[in-house]
Design a protein around this motif. Sequence first.
Motif, short mmCIF file in Angstrom:
data_model
loop_
_atom_site.label_atom_id
_atom_site.label_comp_id
_atom_site.label_asym_id
_atom_site.label_seq_id
_atom_site.Cartn_x
_atom_site.Cartn_y
_atom_site.Cartn_z
N ALA A 146 21.48 46.94 35.27
CA ALA A 146 21.18 46.03 36.38
C ALA A 146 22.45 45.46 37.00
N GLY A 147 23.61 45.85 36.51
CA GLY A 147 24.87 45.38 37.07
C GLY A 147 25.45 44.21 36.30
N ILE A 148 26.66 43.82 36.70
CA ILE A 148 27.35 42.70 36.07
C ILE A 148 27.68 41.66 37.13
N ASP A 149 27.92 40.44 36.67
CA ASP A 149 28.27 39.34 37.57
C ASP A 149 29.75 39.00 37.53
N VAL A 150 30.36 39.16 36.36
CA VAL A 150 31.75 38.74 36.15
C VAL A 150 32.48 39.82 35.36
N LEU A 158 23.50 32.49 31.99
CA LEU A 158 22.60 33.63 32.19
C LEU A 158 23.22 34.76 33.01
N GLU A 159 24.52 34.71 33.27
CA GLU A 159 25.17 35.81 33.95
C GLU A 159 25.65 36.86 32.93
N THR A 160 25.90 38.07 33.46
CA THR A 160 26.37 39.19 32.65
C THR A 160 27.87 39.36 32.84
N VAL A 161 28.59 39.48 31.72
CA VAL A 161 30.05 39.55 31.72
C VAL A 161 30.50 40.87 31.13
N GLN A 197 29.97 33.48 25.43
CA GLN A 197 28.73 33.10 24.75
C GLN A 197 28.56 31.58 24.74
N LEU A 198 29.66 30.84 24.50
CA LEU A 198 29.58 29.38 24.53
C LEU A 198 29.19 28.88 25.92
N LEU A 199 29.63 29.59 26.97
CA LEU A 199 29.34 29.16 28.33
C LEU A 199 27.97 29.60 28.81
N GLY A 200 27.22 30.30 27.96
CA GLY A 200 25.84 30.61 28.28
C GLY A 200 25.58 31.96 28.89
N ALA A 201 26.52 32.89 28.82
CA ALA A 201 26.29 34.23 29.38
C ALA A 201 25.09 34.87 28.70
N ARG A 237 28.45 39.49 45.48
CA ARG A 237 29.14 38.23 45.22
C ARG A 237 29.59 38.10 43.76
N GLY A 238 29.85 39.22 43.13
CA GLY A 238 30.43 39.20 41.80
C GLY A 238 31.89 38.78 41.84
N ARG A 239 32.43 38.45 40.68
CA ARG A 239 33.80 37.93 40.61
C ARG A 239 34.61 38.66 39.54
N VAL A 240 35.87 38.88 39.87
CA VAL A 240 36.82 39.48 38.93
C VAL A 240 37.94 38.48 38.68
N ALA A 241 38.16 38.14 37.42
CA ALA A 241 39.32 37.34 37.01
C ALA A 241 40.32 38.33 36.41
N TRP A 242 41.44 38.53 37.11
CA TRP A 242 42.40 39.57 36.72
C TRP A 242 43.51 38.93 35.90
N CYS A 243 43.52 39.25 34.60
CA CYS A 243 44.44 38.64 33.65
C CYS A 243 45.62 39.53 33.34
N GLY A 244 45.41 40.86 33.32
CA GLY A 244 46.48 41.78 32.97
C GLY A 244 46.15 43.19 33.43
N ALA A 245 47.14 44.08 33.30
CA ALA A 245 46.95 45.47 33.74
C ALA A 245 47.71 46.39 32.79
N ILE A 246 47.28 46.40 31.54
CA ILE A 246 48.03 47.12 30.52
C ILE A 246 48.06 48.63 30.79
N ALA A 247 47.12 49.12 31.61
CA ALA A 247 47.13 50.54 31.97
C ALA A 247 48.38 50.93 32.75
N GLN A 248 49.06 49.94 33.32
CA GLN A 248 50.23 50.24 34.15
C GLN A 248 51.54 49.84 33.48
N TYR A 249 51.49 49.40 32.22
CA TYR A 249 52.72 49.04 31.52
C TYR A 249 53.42 50.29 31.01
N ASN A 250 54.53 50.09 30.36
CA ASN A 250 55.33 51.15 29.74
C ASN A 250 55.90 52.13 30.75
N GLY A 251 56.08 51.66 31.99
CA GLY A 251 56.77 52.46 32.98
C GLY A 251 56.01 53.68 33.45
N THR A 252 54.70 53.74 33.15
CA THR A 252 53.92 54.89 33.59
C THR A 252 53.61 54.79 35.07
#
Length: 350
Positions: free
Chosen positions: A230-234, A162-165, A183-187, A254-269
Amino acid sequence: MSRNRGSPFMPENQRAEASPMTTISRMVHLVSRPDGWPAPDDFAFVDIALPSTGRGQVLVENLYLSVDPYMREQMDGGWPLNAPLEGRSIGRVLASRDARLAEGDLVFHRSGWCSHAVLGAEDASLLPEHAGISSSAYLSALGGTGLSAYVGLSKIAKLQPLETVFISAAAGGVGTMAGQIAQLLGASSVIGSAGSAEKVRRLVGKLGFTSAFNYRDGNIAAQLRAAAPAGIDVYLDNVGGEHLEAAIGSLRDRGRVAWCGAIAQYNGTIPPPAPRNLFDVVGKSLRIEGFLVRDYRHLQPELEALLVPHIRSGRIKLEETITVGFDNIVTAFIGMLRGENVGKAIVQVC
């Protein structure tokens, strides 16, 4: 599954002399460090005669190769010049001198960007036998892509029912899997950002996202607030920069960020100025945690147990853009960085 016919770009050949019993491997070498976006001239195709298969080794013919955003970072110094590159690969054993693997076995290994490889048997993992599952799935839903999405949501962010992602780069390999796994985890609500109206329609219409928006259409923070008033949880972050700033602004206490990548900073920019609201991490008691999927390979059986039944039933869609022909791997890689793929970008060697 979408298929990409590839590009007319044909690389320069460097031919190796070989006897009839020698296996020739066509490889890609990085010959110069990209200055910003990679270009075809940064790579060279080289034909090399492989050594004979020794005791404890196998000869593998590659079938599918993965091209991934992390590879761009490696080109800035992690990978040596004028040497074979690496990457996730699915191949077939042509010859084996180890009892653990037999001719014809399908294996996963990391000697990518080549047509053939001689490997230590310990470096090639036998693919599990799951009826009705394509071998390319072990580079997408059941590979590092799916595992990244699963780890980020279930282990790092600890998504609850029931959380928002919110998921950035939601039409990419990790993003398409993350939306479906959430969706499988119930968001209760799954929101994605993508780079075109067509991708937005695909996320909602095919992959079951609650809503999605085109980040090119305007202010990202405003579009996210409109999608989740209403905001996001994850937040599963594949981009960084303004996306992360927008997510911090919309995260509930008490929201959470799982940081997987940062493609905005690739390509030497130059790194983007955002996020400029990091103090909200304190004010809202947020948690931001980065992770590397290589530290979670022990969860592969858990991932398969979750996804295989749903892949078979059709609930989980294998989003793959497959470029046919090894000579098109550079084109496929650059196209992936520019967002030309939907789902996992894969090269079919033959």
